[in-house]
Write a protein that holds these residues in place. Structure first.
Motif, PDB file in Angstrom:
ATOM      1  N   ARG A 184       0.141   2.980  -1.155  1.00  0.00           N
ATOM      2  CA  ARG A 184      -1.244   2.568  -1.658  1.00  0.00           C
ATOM      3  C   ARG A 184      -1.309   0.995  -2.407  1.00  0.00           C
ATOM      4  NH1 ARG A 184      -5.049   6.017  -0.572  1.00  0.00           N
ATOM      5  NH2 ARG A 184      -4.599   8.120  -0.108  1.00  0.00           N
ATOM      6  N   LEU A 185      -0.085   0.646  -2.733  1.00  0.00           N
ATOM      7  CA  LEU A 185      -0.031  -0.444  -3.300  1.00  0.00           C
ATOM      8  C   LEU A 185      -0.803  -1.946  -2.464  1.00  0.00           C
ATOM      9  CD1 LEU A 185       3.514  -0.648  -5.111  1.00  0.00           C
ATOM     10  CD2 LEU A 185       1.510  -0.483  -5.993  1.00  0.00           C
ATOM     11  N   SER A 186      -0.615  -1.584  -1.210  1.00  0.00           N
ATOM     12  CA  SER A 186      -0.988  -2.529  -0.211  1.00  0.00           C
ATOM     13  C   SER A 186      -2.868  -2.682  -0.416  1.00  0.00           C
ATOM     14  CB  SER A 186      -0.710  -2.321   0.952  1.00  0.00           C
ATOM     15  OG  SER A 186      -1.106  -1.041   1.629  1.00  0.00           O
ATOM     16  N   GLU A 187      -3.197  -1.545  -0.801  1.00  0.00           N
ATOM     17  CA  GLU A 187      -5.069  -1.354  -0.826  1.00  0.00           C
ATOM     18  C   GLU A 187      -5.149  -2.370  -1.964  1.00  0.00           C
ATOM     19  OE1 GLU A 187      -6.209   2.643  -1.298  1.00  0.00           O
ATOM     20  OE2 GLU A 187      -5.242   3.218   0.637  1.00  0.00           O
ATOM     21  N   LEU A 188      -4.334  -2.560  -2.968  1.00  0.00           N
ATOM     22  CA  LEU A 188      -4.942  -3.563  -4.238  1.00  0.00           C
ATOM     23  C   LEU A 188      -5.208  -5.014  -3.664  1.00  0.00           C
ATOM     24  CD1 LEU A 188      -2.705  -2.406  -7.165  1.00  0.00           C
ATOM     25  CD2 LEU A 188      -5.045  -1.670  -6.548  1.00  0.00           C
ATOM     26  N   ARG A 189      -4.837  -5.342  -2.594  1.00  0.00           N
ATOM     27  CA  ARG A 189      -4.828  -6.776  -1.917  1.00  0.00           C
ATOM     28  C   ARG A 189      -6.289  -6.966  -1.457  1.00  0.00           C
ATOM     29  NH1 ARG A 189       0.051  -6.711   2.115  1.00  0.00           N
ATOM     30  NH2 ARG A 189       1.716  -6.374   0.622  1.00  0.00           N
ATOM     31  N   LYS A 190      -7.025  -5.844  -1.410  1.00  0.00           N
ATOM     32  CA  LYS A 190      -8.350  -5.786  -0.835  1.00  0.00           C
ATOM     33  C   LYS A 190      -9.343  -5.878  -2.175  1.00  0.00           C
ATOM     34  CE  LYS A 190      -7.208  -2.548   2.844  1.00  0.00           C
ATOM     35  NZ  LYS A 190      -7.348  -1.242   3.534  1.00  0.00           N
ATOM     36  N   VAL A 191      -8.975  -5.687  -3.412  1.00  0.00           N
ATOM     37  CA  VAL A 191      -9.790  -5.776  -4.384  1.00  0.00           C
ATOM     38  C   VAL A 191      -9.522  -6.675  -5.421  1.00  0.00           C
ATOM     39  CG1 VAL A 191     -10.226  -3.451  -4.250  1.00  0.00           C
ATOM     40  CG2 VAL A 191      -8.419  -3.978  -5.713  1.00  0.00           C
ATOM     41  N   ALA A 192     -10.147  -7.113  -6.546  1.00  0.00           N
ATOM     42  CA  ALA A 192      -9.917  -8.119  -7.497  1.00  0.00           C
ATOM     43  C   ALA A 192      -8.799  -7.935  -8.150  1.00  0.00           C
ATOM     44  CB  ALA A 192     -11.133  -8.170  -8.291  1.00  0.00           C
ATOM     45  N   HIS A 193      -8.076  -8.790  -8.678  1.00  0.00           N
ATOM     46  CA  HIS A 193      -6.928  -8.704  -9.487  1.00  0.00           C
ATOM     47  C   HIS A 193      -7.019  -7.941 -10.815  1.00  0.00           C
ATOM     48  CE1 HIS A 193      -9.071 -12.254 -11.341  1.00  0.00           C
ATOM     49  NE2 HIS A 193      -8.239 -11.887 -12.314  1.00  0.00           N
ATOM     50  N   ALA A 194      -8.372  -7.900 -11.131  1.00  0.00           N
ATOM     51  CA  ALA A 194      -8.583  -7.205 -12.446  1.00  0.00           C
ATOM     52  C   ALA A 194      -8.110  -5.451 -12.250  1.00  0.00           C
ATOM     53  CB  ALA A 194     -10.152  -6.998 -12.503  1.00  0.00           C
ATOM     54  N   TYR A 195      -8.200  -4.923 -11.179  1.00  0.00           N
ATOM     55  CA  TYR A 195      -7.523  -3.495 -10.829  1.00  0.00           C
ATOM     56  C   TYR A 195      -6.081  -3.597 -11.250  1.00  0.00           C
ATOM     57  CZ  TYR A 195     -12.227  -2.486  -8.938  1.00  0.00           C
ATOM     58  OH  TYR A 195     -13.329  -2.332  -8.872  1.00  0.00           O
ATOM     59  N   LEU A 196      -5.419  -4.622 -10.856  1.00  0.00           N
ATOM     60  CA  LEU A 196      -3.903  -4.677 -11.106  1.00  0.00           C
ATOM     61  C   LEU A 196      -3.895  -4.636 -12.529  1.00  0.00           C
ATOM     62  CD1 LEU A 196      -1.047  -5.179  -9.989  1.00  0.00           C
ATOM     63  CD2 LEU A 196      -1.520  -7.542 -10.242  1.00  0.00           C
ATOM     64  N   ALA A 197      -4.313  -5.475 -13.253  1.00  0.00           N
ATOM     65  CA  ALA A 197      -4.222  -5.285 -14.850  1.00  0.00           C
ATOM     66  C   ALA A 197      -4.585  -4.070 -15.253  1.00  0.00           C
ATOM     67  CB  ALA A 197      -4.915  -6.474 -15.471  1.00  0.00           C
ATOM     68  N   TYR A 198      -5.668  -3.572 -14.740  1.00  0.00           N
ATOM     69  CA  TYR A 198      -6.300  -2.489 -15.375  1.00  0.00           C
ATOM     70  C   TYR A 198      -5.219  -1.125 -15.225  1.00  0.00           C
ATOM     71  CZ  TYR A 198      -9.429   1.514 -16.219  1.00  0.00           C
ATOM     72  OH  TYR A 198     -10.128   2.508 -16.806  1.00  0.00           O
ATOM     73  N   GLY A 199      -4.747  -1.170 -13.841  1.00  0.00           N
ATOM     74  CA  GLY A 199      -3.781   0.045 -13.534  1.00  0.00           C
ATOM     75  C   GLY A 199      -2.515  -0.068 -14.372  1.00  0.00           C
ATOM     76  N   LEU A 200      -2.229  -1.126 -14.827  1.00  0.00           N
ATOM     77  CA  LEU A 200      -0.764  -1.293 -15.295  1.00  0.00           C
ATOM     78  C   LEU A 200      -1.105  -0.980 -16.865  1.00  0.00           C
ATOM     79  CD1 LEU A 200       0.798  -4.444 -13.844  1.00  0.00           C
ATOM     80  CD2 LEU A 200       1.399  -1.964 -13.650  1.00  0.00           C
ATOM     81  N   LEU A 201      -2.123  -1.527 -17.286  1.00  0.00           N
ATOM     82  CA  LEU A 201      -2.428  -1.333 -18.846  1.00  0.00           C
ATOM     83  C   LEU A 201      -3.200  -0.122 -19.413  1.00  0.00           C
ATOM     84  CD1 LEU A 201      -3.160  -5.351 -19.650  1.00  0.00           C
ATOM     85  CD2 LEU A 201      -0.849  -3.882 -20.107  1.00  0.00           C
ATOM     86  N   ALA A 202      -3.993   0.047 -18.719  1.00  0.00           N
ATOM     87  CA  ALA A 202      -4.888   1.331 -18.996  1.00  0.00           C
ATOM     88  C   ALA A 202      -4.171   3.040 -19.174  1.00  0.00           C
ATOM     89  CB  ALA A 202      -6.067   1.673 -17.607  1.00  0.00           C
TER      90      ALA A 202
END
Length: 349
Positions: free
Chosen positions: A246-264
């Motif tokens: 599912r990491l590949s799905e993050l390419r379809k969305v804003a980079h904000a989700y990457l930061a949120y997924g790691l820090l939240a």
């Protein structure tokens, strides 16, 4: 500095334990392109047995638990679930380029609870001989339902406001879409009904009910307990492979989700940890209970949350909320378990 080294040593030690080792192993298999697959019915069966075990264990303990001791952590768990969604509403959902509905759906999953992550936390504490309240599994639905309801209601209100603004109308509560039904009407009752009917919540609650009102001790000790660790290792392997894919799905969305997924997960876990410490000072909540409340807060729903969001918020992008929660949030939450153990040891032990 000694504290930092202590936490690092604890993390390194736990990574070598079966629970986390199988998770990392699954990610490595997926990264290498392995064709290993676990049939979906097997996955669902494993999850059902794990949740029944957690529910039965909690119910058996609740029979003898002091209701006052249970009430305080339960209320705090619900407050934390709502707080996580409100935090996401003020951060991710307001991030430039992020759809507010997508942001709230993601925050809802992060506010809800991953039963598998909770089970992993219990296994790690058991391995270390750290005691925790037997009713801890009963806190699951309080945080889970509170977060899902809050996120969906906020998203529905946001959609109604946007529709009213674009159409020059007035925002109302109590009509047909795009309006939002009253909080005491069909919207809230529908959300609650869908949540309670989801497989994960159903298995947990029926196990809890049987544990409280019946006497399943014999089957619990002879069947569920012996199977628990083996089933959990299979689930961790599956989740590891799923997380990598599912990491590949993050390419379809804003980079904000990457930061949120790691820090939240770390920020949410800190909220849960603080609530656990408050419960500790108010009622004597155990060190292990504090850790597990932090683990629940750090986790994100990978079973009951996604279908609830798809049904209630069809306009939300699944690749945003599922990809972020399963692809990043769950591994970070599980790998953060040693952190909460180390902090609890410093604060309480």
């Amino acid at each position: 500095m000694d504290i930092v080294f202590g936490i690092f040593a604890t993390v390194l030690d736990q990574v070598q334990k079966p629970t986390l080792a199988f998770l990392i192993g699954g990610m490595l298999l997926a990264a290498m392109g392995s064709k290993l697959e676990v049939p979906d019915p097997v996955y669902k069966f494993v999850v059902m047995l794990l949740l029944l075990k957690v529910g039965l264990g909690a119910g058996i303990s609740v029979r003898e638990a002091n209701l006052a001791e249970l009430a305080v952590p339960a209320v705090l768990a619900a407050v934390v679930g709502v707080g996580i969604v409100l935090l996401g509403a003020g951060t991710l959902a307001r991030w430039r380029g992020v759809s507010r509905v997508d942001g709230l759906a993601t925050a809802g999953l992060f506010g809800a609870v991953s039963a598998s992550t909770l089970a992993a936390g219990m296994a790690v504490l058991d391995d270390e001989g750290v005691a925790y309240e037997g009713f801890i599994g009963a806190l699951y639905p309080f945080m889970d339902i509170a977060a899902l309801v809050t996120a969906i209601v906020l998203a529905k209100v946001s959609v109604a406001r946007r529709a009213a603004a674009s159409g020059g109308g007035t925002l109302t509560l109590g009509g047909a879409p795009p309006r939002v039904e009253g909080l005491g009407g069909g919207l809230l009752s529908g959300i609650l009904s869908d949540t309670f009917k989801s497989p994960a919540i159903s298995a947990l609650l029926i196990g809890l009910a049987i544990g409280i009102f019946a006497e399943p001790d014999s089957v619990y000790k002879s069947f569920y307990e012996p199977l628990f660790r083996g089933l959990l290792s299979i689930l961790m392997l599956i989740m590891g492979m799923e997380a990598w894919s599912r990491l590949s799905e993050l390419r379809k969305v804003a980079h904000a989700y990457l930061a949120y997924g790691l820090l939240a997960p770390l920020a949410h876990g800190a909220l849960g940890f603080g609530a656990g410490l408050l419960a500790h000072h108010l009622t004597g909540f155990s060190e292990g209970g504090v850790v597990l409340l932090a683990v629940m807060a750090a986790s994100s729903s990978d079973i009951s949350g996604p279908p609830t969001m798809r049904g209630a918020l069809p306009e939300a992008n699944p690749s945003a909320y599922v990809g972020t929660s399963t692809g990043l949030g769950t591994p970070v939450a599980i790998l953060s378990i040693p952190l909460w153990m180390a902090l609890a040891g410093l604060a309480i032990g």
